[in-house]
Write a protein that holds these residues in place. Structure first.
Motif, PDB file in Angstrom:
ATOM      1  N   GLU A   1       0.848  -1.195   0.000  1.00  0.00           N
ATOM      2  CA  GLU A   1       0.000   0.000   0.000  1.00  0.00           C
ATOM      3  C   GLU A   1       0.884   1.247   0.000  1.00  0.00           C
ATOM      4  OE1 GLU A   1      -2.529  -0.161   3.421  1.00  0.00           O
ATOM      5  OE2 GLU A   1      -3.232  -2.185   2.925  1.00  0.00           O
TER       6      GLU A   1
ATOM      7  N   THR B   1       6.675   0.888   4.258  1.00  0.00           N
ATOM      8  CA  THR B   1       5.613   1.128   5.226  1.00  0.00           C
ATOM      9  C   THR B   1       6.232   1.550   6.554  1.00  0.00           C
ATOM     10  OG1 THR B   1       3.695   0.163   6.358  1.00  0.00           O
ATOM     11  CG2 THR B   1       5.537  -1.306   5.914  1.00  0.00           C
TER      12      THR B   1
ATOM     13  N   PRO C   1       0.496  -4.010   5.608  1.00  0.00           N
ATOM     14  CA  PRO C   1       0.342  -3.195   4.393  1.00  0.00           C
ATOM     15  C   PRO C   1       1.268  -3.584   3.236  1.00  0.00           C
ATOM     16  CG  PRO C   1       0.967  -1.825   6.281  1.00  0.00           C
ATOM     17  CD  PRO C   1       0.865  -3.216   6.768  1.00  0.00           C
TER      18      PRO C   1
END
Length: 195
Positions: free
Chosen positions: A10, A84, A98
């Protein structure tokens, strides 16, 4: 369906300057756990190699142990390379993290010949994985300075790091006998999305 693992990370632009500044110290406990787990996995892969060559099957317990290591190392690598800010779990259960790797289940039957010669067949992917690790490390090195100064992760640096980590982990899956085919140069997730 592909037997290649799929790496997902992400993107979050805002980043913590403090945890980024101290990242290389914060990751030390994970490096210790990875070393111990990796040592045990070395013997698990040797046992799996014999099992596949003799029976054509990867014992499920060994597969899960080695795949868990690969998922855990992916999360720790993603944290180390600034993909992250979330501290990774100390386990192979990283689906909620993530930046994680989705590994396929073990195949019902493995090609004994491909496994027998894997040490030779793995040389080209290992060389490419090394080059891609340099790409990811350089992007993370630059990102460290940018994040510490601005508190933001540039998307281009994130993408370069993801590119490197993604290929590297697919190559690792191949070298750990989790997959049979050479790691693809393109992201299997993009190929699945286009289908």
């Amino acid at each position: 369906m592909t037997d290649q693992p799929i790496f997902e990370a992400e993107y979050v632009e805002q980043r913590s300057r403090a945890t980024t500044f101290f990242r290389y110290f914060l990751v030390i406990p994970h490096l210790i756990v990875l070393s111990l787990w990796g040592f045990a996995a070395f013997f698990a892969v040797i046992a799996a190699w014999f099992a596949i060559v003799l029976t054509g099957r990867y014992p499920e317990g060994l597969y899960n142990f080695v795949a868990g290591l690969l998922r855990y190392s992916t999360a720790a690598t993603a944290y180390y390379l600034l993909l992250t800010d979330q501290y990774p779990p100390f386990s192979g259960d990283t689906d909620a993290y993530p930046a994680h790797l989705r590994t396929p289940p073990p195949k019902a039957e493995y090609d004994r010949l491909k496994t027998l010669f894997r040490i030779i067949l793995a040389i080209p992917p290992a060389i490419i994985a090394y080059a891609m690790s340099i790409v990811a490390s350089l992007a993370a090195f630059v990102a460290w300075f940018v994040i510490v100064i601005t508190g933001k992760q540039p998307k281009g640096l994130q993408d370069a790091t993801v590119l490197g980590v993604s290929y590297q982990q697919r190559a690792n899956a191949y070298m750990l006998l989790l997959t049979e085919d050479w790691p693809s140069f393109n992201d299997p997730q993009a190929a699945l999305a286009g289908a």
